[in-house]
Write an enzyme that holds these catalytic residues in place. Structure first.
Site, PDB file in Angstrom:
ATOM      1  N   CYS A   1     -25.133  42.825  -9.879  1.00  0.00           N
ATOM      2  CA  CYS A   1     -24.834  41.446 -10.283  1.00  0.00           C
ATOM      3  C   CYS A   1     -23.473  40.999  -9.748  1.00  0.00           C
ATOM      4  CB  CYS A   1     -24.881  41.323 -11.803  1.00  0.00           C
ATOM      5  SG  CYS A   1     -24.496  39.666 -12.399  1.00  0.00           S
TER       6      CYS A   1
ATOM      7  N   CYS B   1     -21.399  38.879 -12.144  1.00  0.00           N
ATOM      8  CA  CYS B   1     -20.762  39.653 -13.218  1.00  0.00           C
ATOM      9  C   CYS B   1     -19.560  40.441 -12.686  1.00  0.00           C
ATOM     10  CB  CYS B   1     -21.730  40.658 -13.825  1.00  0.00           C
ATOM     11  SG  CYS B   1     -23.392  40.058 -14.072  1.00  0.00           S
ATOM     12  N   ASP B   2     -19.725  41.091 -11.552  1.00  0.00           N
ATOM     13  CA  ASP B   2     -18.738  42.085 -11.117  1.00  0.00           C
ATOM     14  C   ASP B   2     -17.943  41.694  -9.875  1.00  0.00           C
ATOM     15  OD1 ASP B   2     -19.605  43.703 -13.204  1.00  0.00           O
ATOM     16  OD2 ASP B   2     -21.186  44.594 -12.007  1.00  0.00           O
TER      17      ASP B   2
END
Ligand code: NDP
Length: 330
Positions: free
Chosen positions: A154, A157-158
């Site tokens: 992701c 997300c990261d």
């Protein structure tokens, strides 16, 4: 809420299978951010919902580490902790949370019936499906070893953790291209590795990708291995194999993002609820209503575009409000 206990003696009188009938106004299947948010809203509306956990209690956030994009927290929080809090919040406002995994459903008439792996039955006037989706992984051993330590599924997300670093994206569809473009705003260099010599992504997305000077392509190649240090566990490179020539090479990288698609967790609903060509549950535009009156779907099981914890929570809220309205009308 809790109904009858049915005890069936087996041929061997020492063993007995105990099944319980749980009756509820709203059954929520799945306990990720969509399920928990639906539970919080349904419980606060006095509907005493039952939420059945499923195979991965807490959903996809429980397998991520730092979460920095869920509103409400000054600093990053751990995904597992965030889901524990959501579940406790759902329980505190009156949700009956049950550790079970639904294995079959009968939505042909109301009340709807779902049966768990425990053999318990859940009898509900309305159902919210929040079973989520599962990111597809390459399936090589080193991938799990470096998951959360350089390997991610992701970028939204990261990606932030790779500011001015070099990253690799694996895949050739819209997700891979979008992740590469997203990461190009953060990282110093992005390499998109694809197993063929052309992308599956939409033309317009491809044009943007090829026009971005920070992004380069490695065609016809597959990741053989993720390479890195042991202590601390940290990714340093990907070993690539050119599928046309057989040549193996190592590409130095700080992060690798797998973007080879997601699989919605809809196996249970095939032939029962309308799914799209990628097996996502089809919901009405601007709504969580499925093709079955009284059955709603929220979160990643019906969203292949955004797939964020916060959007899943948003549709979880919508599903609870729509279910409440449905129940009031019936
Ligand atoms: P897709 O299934 O479209 O693409 C997956 C990609 O990963 C393909 O290029 C495929 O290669 C590659 N791949 C699959 N398995 C492997 C493997 N084991 N090793 C290496 N590569 C692999 O998934 P997406 O997540 O990109 O998209 C899913 C759906 O969601 C699509 O319908 C897409 O259009 C949609 N979507 C739409 C968006 C938007 O409209 N903004 C954003 C994101 C997704 P190959 O091409 O060789 O099969």
């Amino acid at each position: 809420m809790l109904g009858t206990h049915l005890t069936f003696p087996s041929s061997n009188s020492k063993f007995q299978i105990q099944m319980t009938n749980h009756t509820t106004k709203i059954l929520i299947i799945g306990s990720g951010s969509a399920g928990c948010t639906a539970a919080i809203y349904a419980a606060r509306a006095g509907l005493s919902p039952i939420m059945v956990h499923g195979m991965q209690p807490g959903g996809q956030l429980t397998i991520t580490t730092d979460v920095e994009n869920y509103p409400g927290f000054e600093h990053a929080v751990q995904g597992g902790w965030l889901m524990e809090q959501m579940e406790k919040q759902a329980a505190n406002v009156g949700t009956n949370i049950i550790h079970d995994t639904i294995k079959s459903v009968d939505f042909s008439k109301r009340p709807f019936i779902a049966v768990g792996e425990s053999e318990d039955s859940y009898i509900a006037d309305a159902v919210i499906i929040a079973t989520g989706a599962t990111a597809r992984w390459l399936g090589i051993d080193s991938e799990q070893k470096f998951s959360g330590f350089g390997v991610s599924a992701c970028a939204t997300c990261d990606g932030f953790f790779y500011k001015n670093k070099e990253v690799v994206v694996i895949g050739g569809g819209n997700s891979a291209v979008e992740e590469a473009l997203y990461l190009a705003n953060i990282a110093s260099k992005v390499t998109l590795v694809h197993r063929r010599d052309s992308l599956r992504a939409e033309k317009i997305a491809q044009e943007r990708l090829f026009a971005n000077s920070k992004i380069s392509m490695v065609w016809d190649s597959a990741v053989e291995e993720f390479v890195g240090t042991e202590e601390p566990t940290s990714l340093t490179a990907v070993r690539l194999k050119n599928l046309k020539t057989g040549d193996v090479s190592e590409l130095k990288t700080d992060g690798a993002f797998i973007a080879i698609g997601h699989s919605p967790n809809t196996e249970l609903f095939k032939g029962i609820i309308t799914l799209d060509s990628d097996n996502y549950i089809v919901t009405e535009k601007g709504s969580t209503k499925t093709n079955i009156a009284g059955v709603f779907a929220a979160g990643d099981v019906q969203d292949k575009i955004f797939r964020q914890a916060v959007t899943a929570a948003g549709t979880g809220c919508m599903a609870a409000l729509e279910a409440e309205k449905f129940l009031a009308g019936h």
